[in-house]
Structure formats: C-alpha cells, structure tokens
Design a protein around this motif. Structure first.
Motif, mmCIF file in Angstrom:
data_model
loop_
_atom_site.group_PDB
_atom_site.id
_atom_site.type_symbol
_atom_site.label_atom_id
_atom_site.label_comp_id
_atom_site.label_asym_id
_atom_site.label_seq_id
_atom_site.Cartn_x
_atom_site.Cartn_y
_atom_site.Cartn_z
ATOM 1 N N VAL A 1 0.836 -1.199 0.000
ATOM 2 C CA VAL A 1 0.000 0.000 0.000
ATOM 3 C C VAL A 1 0.873 1.252 0.000
ATOM 4 N N PHE A 2 1.910 1.263 0.830
ATOM 5 C CA PHE A 2 2.792 2.436 0.871
ATOM 6 C C PHE A 2 3.461 2.655 -0.482
ATOM 7 N N ASN A 3 3.888 1.557 -1.116
ATOM 8 C CA ASN A 3 4.579 1.709 -2.398
ATOM 9 C C ASN A 3 3.663 2.245 -3.486
ATOM 10 N N MET B 1 -8.852 -1.132 24.455
ATOM 11 C CA MET B 1 -7.992 -1.648 23.405
ATOM 12 C C MET B 1 -8.653 -1.514 22.041
ATOM 13 N N TYR B 2 -9.954 -1.847 21.988
ATOM 14 C CA TYR B 2 -10.660 -1.750 20.725
ATOM 15 C C TYR B 2 -10.552 -0.338 20.167
ATOM 16 N N PHE B 3 -10.728 0.644 21.068
ATOM 17 C CA PHE B 3 -10.755 2.000 20.552
ATOM 18 C C PHE B 3 -9.365 2.523 20.213
ATOM 19 N N PHE B 4 -8.353 1.971 20.896
ATOM 20 C CA PHE B 4 -6.983 2.268 20.480
ATOM 21 C C PHE B 4 -6.767 1.795 19.043
ATOM 22 N N LEU B 5 -7.227 0.594 18.767
ATOM 23 C CA LEU B 5 -7.074 0.055 17.408
ATOM 24 C C LEU B 5 -7.890 0.856 16.408
ATOM 25 N N VAL B 6 -9.092 1.242 16.813
ATOM 26 C CA VAL B 6 -9.900 2.063 15.907
ATOM 27 C C VAL B 6 -9.132 3.327 15.559
ATOM 28 N N ALA B 7 -8.482 3.912 16.556
ATOM 29 C CA ALA B 7 -7.722 5.139 16.304
ATOM 30 C C ALA B 7 -6.599 4.875 15.310
ATOM 31 N N ILE B 8 -5.851 3.779 15.528
ATOM 32 C CA ILE B 8 -4.761 3.459 14.599
ATOM 33 C C ILE B 8 -5.302 3.243 13.193
ATOM 34 N N ALA B 9 -6.371 2.459 13.100
ATOM 35 C CA ALA B 9 -6.935 2.138 11.791
ATOM 36 C C ALA B 9 -7.403 3.415 11.111
ATOM 37 N N ALA B 10 -8.087 4.275 11.863
ATOM 38 C CA ALA B 10 -8.593 5.513 11.277
ATOM 39 C C ALA B 10 -7.429 6.381 10.815
ATOM 40 N N PHE B 11 -6.381 6.462 11.641
ATOM 41 C CA PHE B 11 -5.234 7.296 11.281
ATOM 42 C C PHE B 11 -4.624 6.842 9.955
ATOM 43 N N PHE B 12 -4.341 5.527 9.846
ATOM 44 C CA PHE B 12 -3.687 5.065 8.626
ATOM 45 C C PHE B 12 -4.612 5.145 7.413
ATOM 46 N N SER B 13 -5.894 4.823 7.616
ATOM 47 C CA SER B 13 -6.825 4.909 6.480
ATOM 48 C C SER B 13 -6.859 6.338 5.967
ATOM 49 N N LEU B 14 -6.970 7.303 6.901
ATOM 50 C CA LEU B 14 -7.068 8.695 6.469
ATOM 51 C C LEU B 14 -5.753 9.164 5.861
ATOM 52 N N LEU B 15 -4.636 8.701 6.415
ATOM 53 C CA LEU B 15 -3.333 9.073 5.858
ATOM 54 C C LEU B 15 -3.230 8.633 4.404
ATOM 55 N N ILE B 16 -3.547 7.336 4.162
ATOM 56 C CA ILE B 16 -3.447 6.811 2.802
ATOM 57 C C ILE B 16 -4.434 7.517 1.885
ATOM 58 N N ALA B 17 -5.685 7.617 2.355
ATOM 59 C CA ALA B 17 -6.700 8.245 1.508
ATOM 60 C C ALA B 17 -6.324 9.690 1.223
ATOM 61 N N GLY B 18 -5.839 10.383 2.249
ATOM 62 C CA GLY B 18 -5.459 11.779 2.076
ATOM 63 C C GLY B 18 -4.346 11.929 1.063
ATOM 64 N N LEU B 19 -3.307 11.105 1.204
ATOM 65 C CA LEU B 19 -2.188 11.186 0.275
ATOM 66 C C LEU B 19 -2.649 10.907 -1.144
ATOM 67 N N ILE B 20 -3.501 9.872 -1.300
ATOM 68 C CA ILE B 20 -3.942 9.506 -2.643
ATOM 69 C C ILE B 20 -4.680 10.677 -3.279
ATOM 70 N N VAL B 21 -5.613 11.243 -2.532
ATOM 71 C CA VAL B 21 -6.396 12.330 -3.113
ATOM 72 C C VAL B 21 -5.489 13.526 -3.409
ATOM 73 N N TYR B 22 -4.588 13.830 -2.452
ATOM 74 C CA TYR B 22 -3.689 14.971 -2.637
ATOM 75 C C TYR B 22 -2.822 14.781 -3.882
ATOM 76 N N TYR B 23 -2.194 13.605 -3.982
ATOM 77 C CA TYR B 23 -1.350 13.340 -5.156
ATOM 78 C C TYR B 23 -2.176 13.354 -6.431
ATOM 79 N N ALA B 24 -3.355 12.735 -6.317
ATOM 80 C CA ALA B 24 -4.166 12.611 -7.533
ATOM 81 C C ALA B 24 -4.534 13.975 -8.066
ATOM 82 N N VAL B 25 -4.769 14.933 -7.180
ATOM 83 C CA VAL B 25 -5.112 16.270 -7.644
ATOM 84 C C VAL B 25 -3.852 17.031 -8.056
ATOM 85 N N LYS B 26 -2.834 16.968 -7.197
ATOM 86 C CA LYS B 26 -1.640 17.766 -7.452
ATOM 87 C C LYS B 26 -0.925 17.326 -8.734
ATOM 88 N N TYR B 27 -0.837 16.004 -8.910
ATOM 89 C CA TYR B 27 -0.068 15.509 -10.060
ATOM 90 C C TYR B 27 -0.975 15.047 -11.182
#
Lengths: 534, 219, 287
Positions: free
Chosen positions: A328-330, C1-27
C-alpha cells in the motif's frame, strides 16, 4: 480506425471453434462467461439474505431456507467466483501476452481445466436445484457429516472437482512463467501482475490438494460412515478445522494477490511512472504467499486450540500484515510526482487501495487474540472479509477488466457510464459493509436468520447499501456488452501504457505476436519528454 | 527461422523447440507431483495425529492386517519401479521392442499389486473389518480401531486409484511405442509417465510401514 | 484496546486516503502525452515503512496476548456452572442442583466459570456484554469465565453455526443482586445438589463396588483425586481434570492408573452428557 483484419475473435465463429479452442484468450472468455454466471447466482442469494435481514423477525424465508441461502452464497462466491475469477480470466488472457509467448505451456490442459471447472459447477448446481445445502461454506464437522440432511455430498464433490481446475491452472502458469518467457524477459523485468500470478499459482498448487482431500474425507464419512471427524466414532472435529483452514486461509490470498498485481499495473500505467520499490512489491507477493500458509490457526482462537498455539498464530498473523502494508505504501509513493489520469481503471485501483487498507487494518483487530475472542463469528468478521474479498478482489478485477477491455475486445466502453458505476459501487459497498463492523462490535452473531430488534437500524442501512451495490454491478454488464458492437475502436495502446501486451494489435492475433518479442529493459519505463515535467 | 530447421511432428505450436517442450513437460510433472504430495500429505497428517493419540488401538488394529501381503506388494512395486526405470532408458536409446516389453512388465507387476490388494480387501471384508454398522472389533478398541480402518481404506484406496490411473497411462505409452511415435529424439512422454509411476511407488513405501509395521513388535 | 485500534486504523486509512487524493489532484495529468517524473526508490523509506508497522503490530500483539491470558486464566475461587449445548437449546446445571434452559441466573460480583460440552455438533457460547466467547465441542470440555458487574439481562448467543434453528439458540444471562439471587435459588426445585445426584448415579451404576474409599479395592480410590497428578501404567502422568474423568468413564482402558488392571467396562452410551457432569461433580466433591 478499423479493427485489425486478423485477430483471435474472428478466427472461426462456430460453436466448435469456441468449445474446442486451445487459444488461451478464448479460454479466458469462456471463463469470463462462466464466472459471471456464478457471480450473479451468488449475488442473487445475497440479495435475498439482505432482504431477510431488513427486519429483525425471520419473516421472508424460513430459517432452513436462510441457512441454505448463505451457504450457497458462500460456496458459489468463494469456490466458483472469487478464487478462479482473476487467474482464470485475466491471468489466462494476459500471462502469455505479458511474457511474450504464443500460448500457455499446456493449452489442452488449459481447456481441460475449464471443463473440469464447469463439471464441478454442474455438481454444485445439481445440489442447488435438488434442495440445496445448509452447512455453511465452511462445512464444519460434525454438523456437516452427521447432522445435516441436505445435499452435502454433491456440493463436496463439486468443490473437489473444481479444485483440480485450480491446480491445473496454477501448474500451467508456473511452468509457463518458468519456461516460456521471451528472450530478454528476466525475472526482474516481469510486470508485477506476473509476480502476483506466480505467487497465486504457488498457493493453488500447494493449498488446493489439501482442501480436495478434506472435502473427500467429508464425502467418505457420509457415504461409508467412516469416522474421521465424528467424536462419536473416535474422530476429532477440530482436526477438520485445521485441514480446512490450511487451505482456506491461503485461499484468501489467492483472491487478493491477483488484485494487487492488477493494481500495480494500473497505478503504473495511469501515473506513467515506474512502480515505486518494484522489488519490494514483487517480493511482498511471495512473502504473503509463504506466510499465508502459516496463519491458518487464527480462525480457531475460540475453537479449543491451546493458548500457546493461539499466541503463535496471532504473531504470525501480524507478520503477514506487513508485506500488505508495504504494498500500500509503495502504491501511494508511486503516485508521488506521477502524471495521473482519472480514467475508470484508476478509479477502481484507488478504490481498491482504500478498501483494502480498511480491510487490512481491521484484520489487525482480529489478529489480536484477546480482541478476536469478542468479534470473531460476528458481523465484524463478515465486514472484514467482505472488505478484502469484495472491496479488494472485485474492485481489482473490475479495474483490470476495464483496463484490458480494449485489448480483449478491441473496443472502448462508455467512459462516463463506467465512471458513474465505479462511484456507485464504491458508495454502495461502503454503505453495505461499514455498518456491519459496528454490528459485529455490538455483538450480532453471523449466520443469524432473525436477530434482536436493537440491531435493526444498522441492518437496514446495510440492506439499502446492498441494493445500490447490486445496481452498480449490473451497469458494467450492460455497457461492456454494448461496447462489443458499438464501442469506439481502441487501437493497440489506448492508455499509452508499457508492457508487451500493448505492443500487439487489439484484439491480438491468435498467435499473439507476429514475431517473438525481445525485451531489453525493466517494466514501466516511460520515455521522458523534455521540458514537460508534469 | 530455427523452428523450421528443427521442425518435428511432435512439437506443439506454442513452443520454440523440442528442448523447451521437454523442459516444460518435465517441470509440469514435477509441479503436479508436488500437489500430489500435499494431497496425500493431508491424509498422512490426519493418520499421524490419530496414531499419536490412540497408539494402543492403532497398534491392535494394525496387527490385524496381513503383513505377508503387504510385504509382497512392496517387493512387487519396487520391482515395477526397476522395470519402469529400464523402460525410460530403453526409450532414450530408441530400442522399441525392449521398451514395449518393459512397459508390459511394469503393467503386469502393477496388476499383480492390485490383485493382492483386492485379496486383502476381501479378507478384511470377511472378518468384518470394514468400517460401518457391520464393523466388529474387540470392545476395548472398537471406536479407534474403526478409525484406523477408515484411514486404512481411504489411504490404500486412493493409492489404488492412482495405480489404476498409472496403468492407463502405461497402456497409452505402450500404444505410442507400438505406433512408433516414441523415438530416441522424442521420448519425453515415457520419462514423465515414469516420474508419476515412481511417485505412486514412493507413496506406498510410506504407507506400508505406517499401516503395517509401526508398533507391531511392541507389547 | 478496541478503541486504540480504531484510532490506529482511522489514522492510517485517512493518511493513505489523504495522500492519494492529494497526489491525484496535485499531479493530475496536464498534457495528454505527459509522463511521470522518474523517482528512484529509497531503501531507507522502504525499511522505514516495513519496520514501523512491524513495531506497531508487535505492540498490538503483546497487548492482545495479555488480554487473552487474563481471559483464559480464571481466578481461584469461581462459581462453577455446567453447560450442555444441544440442537437447539442451552442447558445449565448449577452446583446445587438448579437446572435452567436458555436462561442463566448469576449473582453480581461473583466470578462465574462455565464448564461446557455439547451433545451433538459444535456450538459456541457468546455473551457480547461480557466479551466472552468459546466453542462448545462434543466430547471435550471448554471453559470461559466472567465477572458480571451490573445487574440486568444480557444476550447469550450461539456463535457457531449449528443447523436449522441456529439463530433460535439464544438465551439470556440474568445478573441479579446477591439477595435476589438467593431468593431465586430458594424458589427452585428441591432436587438436591449436583454432587448428590452424581452420588446416587454412582451407586445406581454400581461404580461403588470397585471404587471404594479403602486402598485395596479393585479400582483406584477416587477420594481427593480431582486435580491430582495420576501415574499411568505406561509410566506417563496425567492431571485428573474433567476431561480425564470423562475419558476414564467412557473409554476406561485408554489411561489405566498404575497398579490396576484394565477391567472396567465402558459406559459409552449408558450415561448422558448431563449424567457425566453429575458424576464428575461427585468425584470433585470427594475430598
């Protein structure tokens, strides 16, 4: 621009020219028709399931019917759609084209594996029309061997037979990739789709025989009253679960690895850029295939395995998440400074990355053994594996189908409709399955025909999403068929992509290439245009 | 074009030359044998788990098998592997008569094996050792001995089916040699069939001690 | 623990989604024939995004494992309840002889341990509110424990698919104030305790002709047996737990105590799962 005068589609029109063909491209289309058929059967079951679950009471169908519905939905979707879909359709079509060969190593075997698949499908359809089967697609013993009175034997035989189709396809791909590469096509010059096909084939070859023997034991236990898994006759039901999941967990990677390969191709093509960290993506496919065989016990944390076994399987399950994360990162890094075009395949690829990330991260919840105890066998599991299988496999498959459709048919589909349906599928999918995560956390068990009323709101949301999703799947059927006749002629390379498959005509000639191609460089090298840094 | 120079009637269109075709079919057979190992592997694993848990019952049941029949069959199969290996050699050197004789000998030995196996099944049927409602065994080990015999019939039965397929393959090879299609230049089908035949033998080499011998001398 | 994991999952999902959208628009592609800039992969970056997720996942693993250990180790003093699952009902047996179907009454604040088995296929006890779940297997005993903290009625589901009426195999755990619980108990059937039922059965089946309290009997002495380590004829040792007693009743010759002959007949088919539990409880009560 007309179609090329000679291509594989106009090389004979008779029924015989299709049913006795040895051309991998025509066999791919035979598979396309067959898996689409099974997909819509499996999908029809899902529709009835979601309709039933719109209300808490079990009012639409009886509990017996409901159990048969979710069993047949699982059996059809897993064994007859998700597992064969990408390898048998796109893999069959593309493996020889991508490595620059005229065909697979064993064309007759390839055709035979289609017939074997159909025979297995017929057995299962026979079980379906003569009363169905109600064991769940997991066939847990001793219920499946001593308690159920439904058509377990024909279904088991259907799965057994279809297994050989998978084995032969995997064998064919492995030999082809080892022995049939065009001159200069070194291992590290292969497109990533081939790496993922290779990893998938390894699982086919190593995992499928185990499920074959397991379902055979089930059938033998029913027919001859042997006692392999029945505690009343000395057997152990948990052993069945070990054998079953030894295959069925890697089977998940059979479904998702090919999708990952497709996404790598699409991301590279629509960013016009080399895939970031090519070797890492290639090896992560193999790592997933290998580690995938070592984690089956995480399906059995609550099934009576020892605490220590559970811990080992738990830590291995976390390890298998790492190569997926690397991919995914790549992909994301590949988009950085790319020249990104928003065509339909790219939309599906982005959808795949998003949904797969959610599916993968929720997998961490389940690998954490303490938490798994609470959410396993609930709707959380259902949501998790649908995110991987439907969000992952089907998004990847549809992306691939749209990406290579001009190559397969020689014509373009309607881009506006395609984008619209990609959007509908994405929204419908999330609406269907996201509420199920919450339902699972709240404690709604899976395979329930009726449920306590406090779960109704989320279930209605999910059912509404499912109807949107269903519409989303029907639209591509229509415009793809339409494009076969009326679509704009695509030309050899409509996307401006790299790869041997785009160097030949669309549709390709029966022998794929007019002369054997020679490969001189890595994949995904796009010529730089001076002064136009995008 | 190099293909034209080497064009052989047995060369399939998708290959560049006979060498590539030979390598491909040999690799294909090896990969197939790997799947077969996994196929039997599931059964062997099941057997080993139960044998470990119910050692006494399995030993008692194992003593009921006819050891001399199993031993004879082992000898028969090892001999058939020899004739098979010699047949591959004869195919390489292009000695057609010898090849046909050796293939016939291999088939004959295979039939002897199946005959003895059928006799064993019949003997077990007579003494009610076939699992199911009619199964009889001393009460102490009744359930687990039945499990042993279930596995015994499953494993030897699947092996016998593989033998029958092997016999059919050998018959085809014999026919191909008779028609003169197998030559010193194109002997690959015989070699690949030989791999399969040896594999089926090896499965028996594992089955025989596991089912007949282990634990026999104990107690 | 469940909500700690929810936080991690949300963070990474939003990070990936954010980067994708940002790159997709910028480039986004600015000219039809434009190609991407060549970016060479960085080994440091690759190692970083391999190792960081690895570390995070190991943290989750250790956390999850410790929760699991706590779950699988019941405290010393528990209130034991036997559970038998059958298609499609739950049968509960309290130690003092109280029997219930699809409804389990427990007092608040006590640690409750369920000892479970099945008469037919695999079932699974799942009480979402207590975060516990375990398969109920035929021919084996599995355990879960929980300590209810609030009175109320809680769902109990069967979470392993078991046939036609699987979704009807549900019940309720009724958590009561200790005083209410006592009142409920005293209103129950006066059958006598589970152990006394076991004692009666022990006499009816004539077990007591061989298993006698004195040391020179034909069968091993059962007094004080439960929980002890037994040396077998083969020299191996086993702990005399529920599973061992069950096996010794159903398949006596499998694990014979050292110094005894394998003369005991099997009781396979003669005693039901519930009667087995009574016998086990009787053996446990012999101190």
């Amino acid at each position: 621009m007309p179609l090329p005068p000679q291509h594989y589609l106009n090389n004979g029109y008779g029924v015989k020219s299709w049913l006795l063909t040895r051309d991998h491209k025509r066999i791919a289309l035979l598979y396309l028709a067959a898996v689409t058929f099974f997909f819509f059967i499996g999908g029809a079951f899902a529709v009835v399931i979601r309709l039933e679950l719109a209300t808490p009471a079990g009012d639409l169908v009886s509990d017996e019917t409901y159990n048969k519905l979710f069993t047949m939905h699982g059996v059809m979707m897993v064994f007859f759609f998700l597992i064969p879909v990408i390898p048998a359709v796109l893999g069959n079509f593309l493996v020889p084209l991508m490595i620059g060969a005229k065909d697979l190593a064993f064309p007759k075997l390839n055709l035979a594996s289609w017939y074997i698949y159909m025979l297995g499908g017929l057995f299962t359809l026979y079980a379906l029309v003569t009363g169905g089967v109600d064991t769940g697609w997991t066939f847990y013993t001793p219920f499946s061997t001593v308690s159920s009175t439904t058509k377990v034997i024909p279904t088991a035989l259907g799965i057994f037979i279809t297994g050989f189709s998978s084995i032969l396809t995997g064998l064919n791909f492995i030999v082809t990739i080892h022995r049939m590469r065009a001159p200069g096509m070194r291992w590290f010059r292969m497109p990533l789709f081939l790496w993922s096909m290779y990893a998938t084939s390894l699982i086919f070859v190593l995992g499928t025989p185990v499920i074959a023997i397991t379902v055979l034991l089930i059938a033998a236990e029913r027919v001859f009253q042997f006692g392999f898994f029945d505690p009343a006759r000395g057997g152990d039901p948990v052993l069945f679960q070990h054998l079953f999941w030894f295959y069925s967990h890697p089977a998940v990677y059979i479904m998702v690895l090919p999708s990952m390969g497709i996404v790598s191709e699409i991301v590279a093509a629509f960013c016009r850029k080399q895939v970031f960290g090519y070797e890492f993506v290639a090896f992560s496919s193999l790592a997933i295939a290998v580690l995938g065989f070592l984690v089956w016990g995480h399906h059995m944390f609550i099934a009576g395995e020892s605490v220590y076994a559970a811990l080992i399987f738990s830590i291995l399950s976390f390890l298998v998440a790492i190569p997926s994360a690397v991919k995914v990162f790549n992909w994301t890094a590949t988009m950085y400074k790319g020249s990104i075009s928003w065509d339909t395949p790219m939309l599906y690829a982005i959808g795949f990355i998003g949904l797969f990330t959610v599916g993968g991260l929720t997998g961490l919840f389940l690998a954490a053994v303490g938490l798994d105890v609470h959410v396993t066998d609930t709707y959380f599991i259902i949501a998790h594996f649908h995110y991987i299988m439907v969000g992952g496999t089907i998004m990847g498959y549809l992306g691939g189908l749209h990406y290579w459709w001009p190559k397969i048919s020689g014509r373009q589909y309607n881009e506006a409709l395609a984008k619209l349906s990609a959007g509908i599928i994405f929204v419908g999918f999330n609406l269907t399955f996201f509420p199920q995560f919450v339902l699972g956390y709240l404690g709604m068990p899976r395979r329930y025909h009726a449920y306590p009323p406090e779960f109704q709101v989320l279930n209605v949301l999910s059912s509404a999403g499912a109807s949107i999703l269903g519409v989303g799947y029907l639209i591509p059927m229509v415009y793809l068929m339409w494009s076969l006749r009326y679509g704009k002629v695509a030309g050899s390379n409509p996307w401006g992509a790299t790869g041997l498959e785009w160097t030949t005509t669309s549709p390709p000639p029966t022998d794929n290439f007019t002369q054997t191609p020679i490969v001189t460089q890595e994949p995904y090298v796009y010529p730089r245009v001076e002064g136009r840094v995008a | 074009m190099p293909e034209l120079a080497h064009h052989h009637p047995a060369l399939a269109h998708q290959f560049e030359n006979l060498a590539q075709q030979k390598e491909a079919s040999t690799l294909g057979m090896w990969v197939f044998l790997v799947t077969e190992i996994l196929f039997f592997g599931g059964l062997f694993a099941t057997y080993c788990v139960y044998r470990h848990w119910y050692a006494d019952a399995f030993t008692a049941a194992s003593r009921e098998l006819i050891v001399w029949a199993g031993t004879t069959n082992t000898a028969v199969l090892i001999t058939s592997s020899l004739t098979m290996a010699l047949a591959v050699r004869a195919a390489q050197t292009g000695e057609r008569r010898l090849l046909m004789t050796l293939l016939a000998a291999t088939m004959a030995l295979g039939c002897v094996f199946l005959g003895i196996k059928a006799f064993e099944y019949y003997s077990e049927y007579i003494v009610h050792h076939v699992p199911g409602p009619g199964f009889q065994f001393e009460a102490e080990h009744y359930r687990h001995a039945q499990l042993f015999f279930s596995l015994y019939f499953m494993m030897t039965g699947l092996h016998a089916i593989h033998m029958i397929i092997g016999l059919a393959v050998m018959a085809v090879m014999w026919w191909l040699s008779y028609r003169g299609i197998i030559t010193a230049e194109y002997y690959n089908p015989v070699e690949v069939s030989g791999l399969y035949w040896h594999f089926v033998d090896i499965v028996w080499i594992f089955l025989f001690p596991l089912l007949y011998l282990i634990g026999r001398h104990a107690h | 623990m469940y909500f700690f994991l929810v936080a991690i999952a949300a963070f990474f999902s939003l990070l990936i989604a954010g980067l994708i959208v940002y790159y997709a628009v910028k480039y986004r592609r600015r000219a039809p024939d434009a190609v991407g800039t060549v970016v060479h992969g960085g080994i440091v970056l690759e190692i970083a995004w391999t190792v960081i997720p690895l570390l995070i996942s190991m943290v989750i693993f250790v956390w999850g494992a410790s929760v699991f250990f706590a779950m699988s180790r019941p405290p010393e003093e528990t209130m034991n309840v036997y559970v038998v699952g059958k298609q499609w009902m739950w049968k509960f047996q309290h130690l003092d002889g109280e029997r219930e179907i699809n409804e389990l009454h427990v007092p608040v604040g006590r640690a409750v341990k369920l000892i479970m088995t099945s008469e037919d296929v695999i079932h699974d006890v799942f009480v979402p509110a207590f975060r516990v779940k375990a398969d109920v297997l035929p021919g084996r005993y599995t355990h879960i424990w929980f300590q209810p903290t609030k009175p109320g009625r809680y769902h109990l589901f069967c979470a392993e698919y078991c046939g036609t009426r699987h979704s009807g195999m549900i019940g309720e755990v009724v958590v009561m104030e200790p005083s209410d619980y006592q009142a409920w108990l005293s209103g129950g059937a006066p059958e006598g305790s589970l152990a006394s039922a076991g004692e009666k059965l022990f006499a009816d089946l004539a077990c007591n002709t061989c298993h006698r309290p004195e040391a020179q009997s034909r069968g091993p002495v059962l007094q004080g047996l439960f929980g002890k380590t037994v040396t077998l004829q083969t020299g191996e040792t086993v702990v005399a737990d529920e599973a061992y007693i069950r096996e010794s009743i159903l398949n006596p010759s499998a694990k014979v105590t050292a110094g005894f002959q394998p003369i005991m007949p099997t009781f396979q088919g003669l005693v039901s799962e519930e009667q087995l539990l009574e016998l086990i409880e009787y053996v446990k009560s012999l101190r």
